[in-house]
Design a protein around this motif. Structure first.
Motif, PDB file in Angstrom:
ATOM      1  N   PRO A 210       0.795  -1.234   0.000  1.00 30.73           N
ATOM      2  CA  PRO A 210       0.000   0.000   0.000  1.00 30.73           C
ATOM      3  C   PRO A 210       0.822   1.276   0.000  1.00 30.73           C
ATOM      4  O   PRO A 210       0.321   2.336  -0.365  1.00 30.73           O
ATOM      5  CB  PRO A 210      -0.839  -0.122   1.283  1.00 30.73           C
ATOM      6  CG  PRO A 210      -0.094  -1.083   2.148  1.00 30.73           C
ATOM      7  CD  PRO A 210       0.570  -2.040   1.226  1.00 30.73           C
ATOM      8  N   GLY A 211       2.085   1.200   0.408  1.00 35.45           N
ATOM      9  CA  GLY A 211       2.904   2.411   0.447  1.00 35.45           C
ATOM     10  C   GLY A 211       3.683   2.671  -0.821  1.00 35.45           C
ATOM     11  O   GLY A 211       4.509   3.584  -0.858  1.00 35.45           O
ATOM     12  N   ALA A 212       3.427   1.901  -1.887  1.00 37.20           N
ATOM     13  CA  ALA A 212       4.230   2.018  -3.101  1.00 37.20           C
ATOM     14  C   ALA A 212       4.136   3.404  -3.727  1.00 37.20           C
ATOM     15  O   ALA A 212       5.147   3.985  -4.135  1.00 37.20           O
ATOM     16  CB  ALA A 212       3.797   0.951  -4.108  1.00 37.20           C
ATOM     17  N   ALA A 213       2.931   3.947  -3.831  1.00 38.57           N
ATOM     18  CA  ALA A 213       2.766   5.253  -4.472  1.00 38.57           C
ATOM     19  C   ALA A 213       3.493   6.344  -3.697  1.00 38.57           C
ATOM     20  O   ALA A 213       4.163   7.205  -4.284  1.00 38.57           O
ATOM     21  CB  ALA A 213       1.278   5.587  -4.592  1.00 38.57           C
ATOM     22  N   SER A 214       3.367   6.308  -2.377  1.00 37.37           N
ATOM     23  CA  SER A 214       4.054   7.303  -1.544  1.00 37.37           C
ATOM     24  C   SER A 214       5.568   7.148  -1.654  1.00 37.37           C
ATOM     25  O   SER A 214       6.305   8.143  -1.710  1.00 37.37           O
ATOM     26  CB  SER A 214       3.614   7.136  -0.087  1.00 37.37           C
ATOM     27  OG  SER A 214       4.347   7.991   0.761  1.00 37.37           O
ATOM     28  N   ARG A 215       6.040   5.908  -1.705  1.00 36.18           N
ATOM     29  CA  ARG A 215       7.475   5.649  -1.834  1.00 36.18           C
ATOM     30  C   ARG A 215       8.020   6.216  -3.140  1.00 36.18           C
ATOM     31  O   ARG A 215       9.083   6.846  -3.157  1.00 36.18           O
ATOM     32  CB  ARG A 215       7.727   4.144  -1.752  1.00 36.18           C
ATOM     33  CG  ARG A 215       9.125   3.712  -2.150  1.00 36.18           C
ATOM     34  CD  ARG A 215       9.348   2.246  -1.909  1.00 36.18           C
ATOM     35  NE  ARG A 215       8.319   1.413  -2.491  1.00 36.18           N
ATOM     36  CZ  ARG A 215       8.262   1.084  -3.786  1.00 36.18           C
ATOM     37  NH1 ARG A 215       9.152   1.571  -4.623  1.00 36.18           N
ATOM     38  NH2 ARG A 215       7.307   0.279  -4.227  1.00 36.18           N
ATOM     39  N   VAL A 216       7.306   6.024  -4.224  1.00 30.09           N
ATOM     40  CA  VAL A 216       7.744   6.530  -5.522  1.00 30.09           C
ATOM     41  C   VAL A 216       7.796   8.056  -5.521  1.00 30.09           C
ATOM     42  O   VAL A 216       8.748   8.661  -6.034  1.00 30.09           O
ATOM     43  CB  VAL A 216       6.815   6.010  -6.641  1.00 30.09           C
ATOM     44  CG1 VAL A 216       7.107   6.724  -7.952  1.00 30.09           C
ATOM     45  CG2 VAL A 216       6.970   4.505  -6.814  1.00 30.09           C
ATOM     46  N   ARG A 217       6.778   8.696  -4.928  1.00 27.97           N
ATOM     47  CA  ARG A 217       6.784  10.168  -4.866  1.00 27.97           C
ATOM     48  C   ARG A 217       7.978  10.668  -4.071  1.00 27.97           C
ATOM     49  O   ARG A 217       8.626  11.650  -4.453  1.00 27.97           O
ATOM     50  CB  ARG A 217       5.471  10.662  -4.242  1.00 27.97           C
ATOM     51  CG  ARG A 217       4.273  10.578  -5.174  1.00 27.97           C
ATOM     52  CD  ARG A 217       3.097  11.367  -4.624  1.00 27.97           C
ATOM     53  NE  ARG A 217       2.580  10.780  -3.387  1.00 27.97           N
ATOM     54  CZ  ARG A 217       1.620   9.867  -3.335  1.00 27.97           C
ATOM     55  NH1 ARG A 217       1.070   9.426  -4.454  1.00 27.97           N
ATOM     56  NH2 ARG A 217       1.202   9.388  -2.183  1.00 27.97           N
TER      57      ARG A 217
END
Length: 683
Positions: free
Chosen positions: A648-655
């Motif tokens: 679930p944290g993938a999008a935040s990690r990429v940003r």
């Protein structure tokens, strides 16, 4: 303020030789002026070591070293601890980065003769570091308690059972039990976080002390201490600080570009850094299709497998263990195997240069083969590369003593081998690696005999994720849980209000902050289905998004199965087609047989395509609510949600990664300018 600080430092110096140590190892330690690209990797090894120690400390604060809680605690770190996923990826990527820079550091030693007199002890301490690092990595590899952790430990620990007489006792002593269990995990945890780091740090200190005692070697293999000025300063030397500290900043920043690029944008690196099978919790009753360690162990694992599962007379577990151990132990003998009168590859003969390239290619090929399922061709290639690996060391005393060498200059020089040798060597290395591997590359795809449909997740498409969550709750959570995910996290990430989540997506008395478990008791589900349906939180990570998407599109009617359906991707699956009311019931259509890459399989005798009774699918008499396009869209949304659920944290990690990369880009400019300023007058 300045006087107070000077007095304070003087007070410390009288009691602890801080200034003397700084001068000895930094400010007045003279390193050769002609260090090149290959000399960055020693500093990078120290950088990664610090990263591993610091991130490891933070991870142990939340890790539960028990068989019952280890896997869940890792997922807790990934999902519920602030920045826990980034810390975990820094540690897991750091492990691979550590071995990458150490392997390149050792290769530089082979090229420039960093093991020859008077640096034998430097090399020996370095090999001890490598062995300790392998033990440390293996212990840490077990701690996530996934399928590959468990079965990898099973294979490696059982190897010691091949030792005559005492083997079985050693295996039981290592495990702490009669099988790999919580006792094994506990002792591996203690060794990984306490004992082995202490040994590793001690060896690193000894390695650096031994290096600074005899001095660093340079690409020419010339001892700069033999040419000094009237003040005793080497003519070809330069203080390590500040010249090489600012010089190394450039290399460190470039390395961090790659390192952070993996952490933020590809932490699994397609299964090389984090294996897909390790996203399934350890199960002693379910053996993975392929047991293979992480890439940095695979060269030696390929040797073991080539001997242990070889063909012809080569078939012995004990012999495989001996070969694998000997491949590491022979490194200790290298200073006495090389009898060349020169140190650097720049002045050695052609045979030595070609032999090093062949050795490096053999090692890389073994590393690749260790990741792949064994076959006759791969086993033969692994056996050949194993012979070449040992031939390099065993033959070294003979050719190094006899071959003609070039004259070594009295002073260090900036130029190295000519472009023809450099690019010719790179080309030969690439040829020796690519051609043999291409010959044995045939194999099935991730989706078996069916070509995988490509899937790209889109975490910014909230509508798709919301629809996917609806399909998951309605059609999957009747039997399957998502034990590592919380309703509240899903609601926040998918921009669903708490009231809507509780009303539409929570069909039990569970609260918004609880894990997404199912009301069906595991005992009941096991009685009804023969086995409790697996948790689906990480299915998109363990199997892959392409696999899950293709799997959900390939159910078809099969009267021979208990549920009346089968699956082209997962043959003889026990799961019913839960979304049949949407799709309808597909039926097989005969057609040309295709392999996992989508190519038509030809019958060699008849010279025409082979027939497949289930080449394609078409909806039969049982129609669904959706047409083909609507159903594919529904499966796309479901798969999109499953990929999100896995991380679930993938999008935040990429940003976050974009900001980190921008910072490193700016830092690199300043580091390069600083380096140029310091080195502009150095000749």
């Amino acid at each position: 303020m300045t006087n107070w600080l000077v007095c304070f430092l003087a007070w410390i110096d009288k009691r602890l030789p801080v200034t003397r140590a700084w001068d000895t190892h930094m400010a007045k330690y003279y390193a050769p002026k002609n260090f090149n690209f290959w000399y960055f990797f020693g500093v990078l090894s120290l950088l990664v070591l610090v990263n591993q120690l610091l991130t490891g400390i933070w991870l142990t604060m939340h890790y539960n070293p028990t068989a019952e809680g280890a896997f869940a605690s890792v997922e807790y770190i990934m999902r519920d601890v602030p920045y826990g996923d980034i810390l975990r990826y820094m540690h897991s990527t750091g492990a691979s980065a550590f071995f990458a820079v150490v392997y390149l550091h050792m290769f530089r030693g082979l090229m420039y003769g960093s093991y020859k007199k008077p640096r034998e002890l430097v090399w020996i301490f370095g090999v001890f570091i490598y062995v300790c690092l392998m033990a440390e990595a293996f212990m840490g590899y077990v701690l996530p308690w996934g399928q590959m952790s468990y079965w990898g430990a099973q294979v490696i620990v059982n190897l010691f059972g091949a030792i005559p007489v005492v083997g079985e006792d050693i295996v039981q002593w290592i495990r702490g039990d009669y099988l790999i269990s919580g006792a094994t995990l506990n002792r591996f945890f203690a060794l990984h976080v306490v004992a082995l780091p202490i040994v590793l740090l001690a060896l690193v200190v000894l390695h650096i002390l031994a290096l600074h005692e005899v001095g660093s070697l340079n690409p020419d293999g010339i001892e700069i201490k033999e040419n000094k000025d009237e003040n005793g300063v080497p003519l070809d030397g330069i203080p390590f600080h500040p010249y090489y500290t600012v010089h190394d900043l450039v290399g460190v920043t470039v390395f961090l570009f790659v390192f952070c690029g993996v952490i933020f944008f590809a932490p699994e690196l397609n299964g090389f850094f984090l294996e897909h099978a390790n996203f399934e919790e350890a199960n002693g009753l379910k053996t993975p299709d392929l047991i293979a360690p992480v890439w940095y162990f695979t060269p030696f694992y390929a040797m073991l497998r080539a001997i242990n599962f070889g063909i012809g007379p080569i078939d012995s577990k004990l012999l495989g263990f001996i070969v694998m151990a000997a491949a590491i132990l022979i490194l200790f003998l290298l200073p006495w195997l090389d009898r060349s009168p020169v140190k650097s590859m720049r002045f050695k003969g052609t045979f030595s240069r070609v032999a090093l390239i062949v050795f490096a290619a053999s090692f890389v090929i073994l590393g690749y083969l260790g990741l792949k399922p064994p076959s006759t061709g791969r086993t033969l290639l692994a056996q050949l590369c194993t012979l070449l690996y040992f031939a390099y060391f065993i033959g070294m005393p003979f050719w190094t003593k006899r071959e003609k060498t070039l004259p070594v200059p009295d002073r260090v020089q900036k130029k190295g081998l000519g472009p023809l040798w450099v690019w010719g060597g790179v080309g030969l290395f690439a040829f020796l690696v690519i051609v043999p591997l291409s010959a044995v590359a045939a194999g099935g795809g991730a989706c078996g005999d069916v070509k995988c449909e490509h899937f790209d997740a889109d975490f910014e498409d909230k509508a798709s994720l919301q629809r996917g969550a609806k399909y998951f709750v309605n059609y999957c959570m009747g039997c399957h849980s998502a034990n590592f995910s919380r309703y509240e996290r899903v609601a926040n990430d998918l921009e669903i209000s708490v009231d809507d989540m509780l009303e539409n997506l929570v069909f039990s008395d569970q609260k918004i902050g609880e894990l997404m478990t199912i009301s069906m008791a595991p005992e009941r589900s096991k009685a009804w289905f023969g086995a409790a349906p697996p948790d689906l939180t990480l299915v998109a990570r363990s199997r892959g998004a392409d696999w899950f998407y293709t799997y959900m599109l390939n159910f078809y009617a099969d009267d021979k199965r208990p549920t009346g359906v089968n699956n082209r991707v997962f043959k003889n699956v026990g799961m019913p087609h839960v979304m049949m009311e949407l799709q309808g019931l597909a039926e097989c259509v005969e057609g040309p047989k295709k392999d996992s890459h989508g190519k038509v399989v030809m019958d060699k005798e008849k010279g025409e395509p082979e027939l497949d009774k289930c080449a394609t699918l078409t909806i039969g008499q049982v129609q669904g609510e959706y047409d083909a396009q609507q159903y594919e869209k529904a499966i796309h949304d479901l798969t999109n949600f499953m990929v999100y659920l896995g991380e679930p944290g993938a999008a935040s990690r990429v940003r976050t990664g974009y900001f980190v990369m921008m910072f490193l880009a700016v830092f690199l400019v300043f580091a390069w300018l600083l380096n140029r300023e310091y080195w502009k007058d150095v000749h």
